[in-house]
Design an enzyme around this catalytic site. Structure first.
Site, short mmCIF file in Angstrom:
data_model
loop_
_atom_site.label_atom_id
_atom_site.label_comp_id
_atom_site.label_asym_id
_atom_site.label_seq_id
_atom_site.Cartn_x
_atom_site.Cartn_y
_atom_site.Cartn_z
N ASP A 128 -2.66 5.88 -7.08
CA ASP A 128 -2.87 4.69 -6.25
C ASP A 128 -3.96 3.77 -6.83
O ASP A 128 -4.32 2.77 -6.23
CB ASP A 128 -3.22 5.11 -4.82
N ARG A 187 -4.44 -3.07 1.44
CA ARG A 187 -4.64 -4.48 1.82
C ARG A 187 -6.04 -4.72 2.38
O ARG A 187 -6.56 -5.83 2.28
CB ARG A 187 -3.56 -4.91 2.81
N GLU A 242 -4.23 0.94 3.70
CA GLU A 242 -5.62 0.73 3.30
C GLU A 242 -5.76 -0.24 2.13
O GLU A 242 -6.79 -0.89 1.98
CB GLU A 242 -6.28 2.07 2.94
N ASP A 269 -3.30 4.28 6.74
CA ASP A 269 -2.63 4.42 5.44
C ASP A 269 -2.29 3.05 4.84
O ASP A 269 -1.89 2.97 3.68
CB ASP A 269 -1.36 5.28 5.60
N LYS A 323 -5.89 -2.86 -7.39
CA LYS A 323 -6.14 -1.85 -6.36
C LYS A 323 -6.52 -0.54 -7.06
O LYS A 323 -5.77 -0.04 -7.88
CB LYS A 323 -4.90 -1.66 -5.49
N LYS A 369 -0.89 11.31 5.24
CA LYS A 369 0.44 11.36 4.61
C LYS A 369 1.00 12.77 4.66
O LYS A 369 0.23 13.73 4.73
CB LYS A 369 0.31 10.95 3.13
N ASP A 425 -5.29 8.41 -2.35
CA ASP A 425 -4.92 7.88 -1.03
C ASP A 425 -4.21 8.97 -0.23
O ASP A 425 -3.01 9.17 -0.39
CB ASP A 425 -4.02 6.65 -1.20
N1 BES Z 1 -0.43 3.63 -1.73
C1 BES Z 1 0.48 3.51 -0.67
C2 BES Z 1 1.81 2.93 -1.10
C3 BES Z 1 2.71 3.83 -1.87
C4 BES Z 1 3.40 4.84 -1.24
C5 BES Z 1 2.90 3.64 -3.21
C6 BES Z 1 4.25 5.65 -1.95
C7 BES Z 1 3.76 4.42 -3.92
C8 BES Z 1 4.43 5.44 -3.31
C9 BES Z 1 -0.08 2.59 0.40
O1 BES Z 1 -1.44 2.68 0.60
C10 BES Z 1 0.56 3.01 1.68
O2 BES Z 1 0.32 4.10 2.11
N2 BES Z 1 1.37 2.13 2.22
C11 BES Z 1 2.05 2.40 3.41
C12 BES Z 1 1.95 1.17 4.27
C13 BES Z 1 2.41 1.36 5.67
C14 BES Z 1 1.50 2.29 6.41
C15 BES Z 1 2.45 0.02 6.31
C16 BES Z 1 3.50 2.72 3.09
O3 BES Z 1 4.05 2.11 2.17
O4 BES Z 1 4.05 3.62 3.72
ZN ZN Z 2 -2.56 3.25 -1.04
MN MN Z 3 -1.96 4.23 1.93
#
Ligand code: BES
Ligand code: ZN
Ligand code: MN
Length: 490
Positions: free
Chosen positions: A285, A348, A346, A344, A262, A274, A267
């Site tokens: 990210d 996947r 994204e 967010d 990824k 966020k 992000d």
């Molecule tokens: N890149 C983030 C995951 C992440 C968050 C990694 C904080 C490390 C620290 C990912 O794209 C994301 O935002 N995931 C969301 C998914 C949710 C919206 C289902 C998350 O983990 O909050």
């Molecule tokens: Zn992300």
């Molecule tokens: Mn995200």
């Protein structure tokens, strides 16, 4: 730092020493040998309590230009990997504060629990290289390096070959880790998808075994990678899928191992923005892509006889008038439709199309690496990467590699019930699995796109970078993945 293996005299005017002292006033063989020559100086220092076998204890004896660094190493045979790392760090830090330029390292006599000399040497080199890492490309004033230490000789009477192999593996892994850290720490105004592609191209210039192809948005559109493209809509930086093909298998037609990273160079969450706190960390990210890049560097250096394809899925997720929205329904490259419930989630979306794309390589297996979910950090903390897989053999191979390399991973369950959470009212799938088990439902989402090959997923959201004072990329899981590939070499 220069590393070598030698059976050599301990008493040399121009070379300093690391000597192990164990708990219960137990001297290592090298300490005993030296003690005889020094007429009991070491025994006396131990008796006086000036040094002991306690981890962290240290004493420097001065003999002319030679510095004899006595290092407390805990209980022989019971030293853990973590303790061993502390021992090496302490010894090297001390050496750097002396006039020593070359060290004869007799800490090879420290027996790590359930490990042999290979691991003693390998972990030492990895630890030293790790500690030497600094990222100050963007500092006007560079830190000064006052240390004269330039060479470490591993002292051993036997198993030279093992020790030499360990140095070879460790230096390659360390340069892979460094390569991963360097691009991961790079700020997002510079490290964008095109920057990742540029690194991939340069790697192909450095290594004749690697061929790089970069796919831009125009071609993605033709391929139907609409989920990937949707994420990129909000950014002026074009998405780039960088494909690094390493071919060195004795059978050129052998099916390749495919690694997918990824590569969200930033992000922000998109329209599902966020919160501001710590948002800068979302430059990390792209750490999955960075680790894949690091692995490709390492295997090119080692010239492993394998076919490996490393893919960096470069993209940026920003809010914008042109950005994709919650509610949008996307048709993925596989044909499955996805309802976006949160922009967010994204990673996947970028990955699902990339995982379909790599089918064209007829992979032997595919491993994706991604900072995919905060939920993984909640579940496992910051010491273990999350592992999700549809293939028990592959999962076990990865677990074994993680243990060996001491780059820990923990498998999460993936049973069919989790698919229930991904049901959408209006499309084949939702990109969100609800409140519970978020790291697993993210994996479950991806598993819908990996039906044509054995597949595993590493969620490195908790392990790819450190926060706070030691903020910075860790280069994980480069050593896990290189170990996995080393184990694949028959
Ligand atoms: N890149 C983030 C995951 C992440 C968050 C990694 C904080 C490390 C620290 C990912 O794209 C994301 O935002 N995931 C969301 C998914 C949710 C919206 C289902 C998350 O983990 O909050
Ligand atoms: Zn992300
Ligand atoms: Mn995200």
């Amino acid at each position: 730092m220069k590393y070598s293996v030698k059976q050599t005299a301990l008493e040399q005017e121009n070379k300093s020493l690391f000597i192990a002292i164990f708990e219960n006033q137990e001297l290592s063989p090298a300490a005993l040998k030296l003690d005889l020559k020094l007429k009991g100086e070491i025994t006396e220092a131990v008796k006086n309590g000036e040094v002991s076998g306690k981890i962290g204890r240290i004493l420097v004896l001065r003999h002319g230009a030679q510095r004899i660094i006595l290092v407390g190493c805990g209980k022989q045979n019971e030293v853990t990997e973590r303790q061993y790392k502390q021992i090496i760090q302490k010894a090297v830090k001390t050496a750097k504060e002396t006039i020593a330029t070359t060290i004869i390292n007799a800490l090879t006599e420290v027996k790590i629990k359930d490990r042999d000399l290979y691991w003693n040497v390998r972990f030492a080199v990895e630890t030293i290289e790790e500690d030497n890492y600094i990222f100050e490309q963007f500092k006007s004033k560079k830190s000064e390096n006052n240390s004269k230490l330039a060479e470490i000789i591993f002292y051993t009477e036997e198993n030279h070959e093992q020790a030499e192999l360990a140095i070879r593996h460790a230096t390659a892994i360390s340069s892979g880790v460094k390569a991963a850290k360097d691009i991961a720490n790079c700020p997002p105004n510079i490290c964008n998808p095109a920057y990742l592609a540029e690194q991939a191209n340069q790697l192909a210039h450095r290594s004749s075994l690697i061929k790089t192809t970069v796919i831009g948005e125009k071609e993605m559109k033709k391929l139907g990678m609409n989920a990937y493209l949707a994420v990129s809509c909000g950014s002026k930086n074009e998405a780039k899928l960088s494909v690094m093909e390493y071919r060195n298998h004795e059978n050129p037609n052998a099916k390749p191992i495919v690694l997918v990273g990824k590569g969200l160079t930033f992000d922000a969450g998109g329209i599902s923005l966020k919160p501001a706190a710590d948002m800068d960390e979302m430059k990390y990210d792209m750490c999955g892509a960075a680790s894949v890049y690091g692995v490709m560097n390492a295997i090119a250096e080692l010239q492993l006889p394998l076919n490996v394809i490393g893919v960096m899925a470069g993209c940026e997720n920003l809010p914008d008038g042109n950005a994709y929205r919650p509610g949008d329904i996307l048709t993925t490259m596989s044909g499955l439709t996805v309802e976006v419930l949160n922009t967010d989630a994204e990673g996947r979306l970028v990955l699902c199309d990339t995982l379909t794309y790599v089918e064209r390589f007829e992979p032997e297996l595919v491993i994706d690496v991604a900072t995919l979910t905060g939920a993984c950090v909640v579940a496992l903390g910051q010491h273990n990467s999350g592992l999700v897989s549809t293939d028990d053999n592959l999962a076990q191979d990865l677990e074994r590699a993680a243990k060996l390399a001491n780059d820990k991973a923990w498998r999460l369950p993936l049973s069919e019930e989790y698919q229930e959470q991904l049901k959408s009212k209006f499309a084949d799938l939702a990109n969100l699995g609800g409140r519970w088990g978020g790291a697993i439902t993210a994996g479950a989402f991806l598993s819908n796109f990996t039906k044509n090959y054995p597949w595993a997923h590493l969620d490195i959201a908790g392990t790819a970078w450190l926060q706070g004072q030691n903020k910075g990329a860790t280069g994980r899981p480069v050593s896990l993945l290189v170990q996995f590939l080393l184990n694949q070499v028959k």
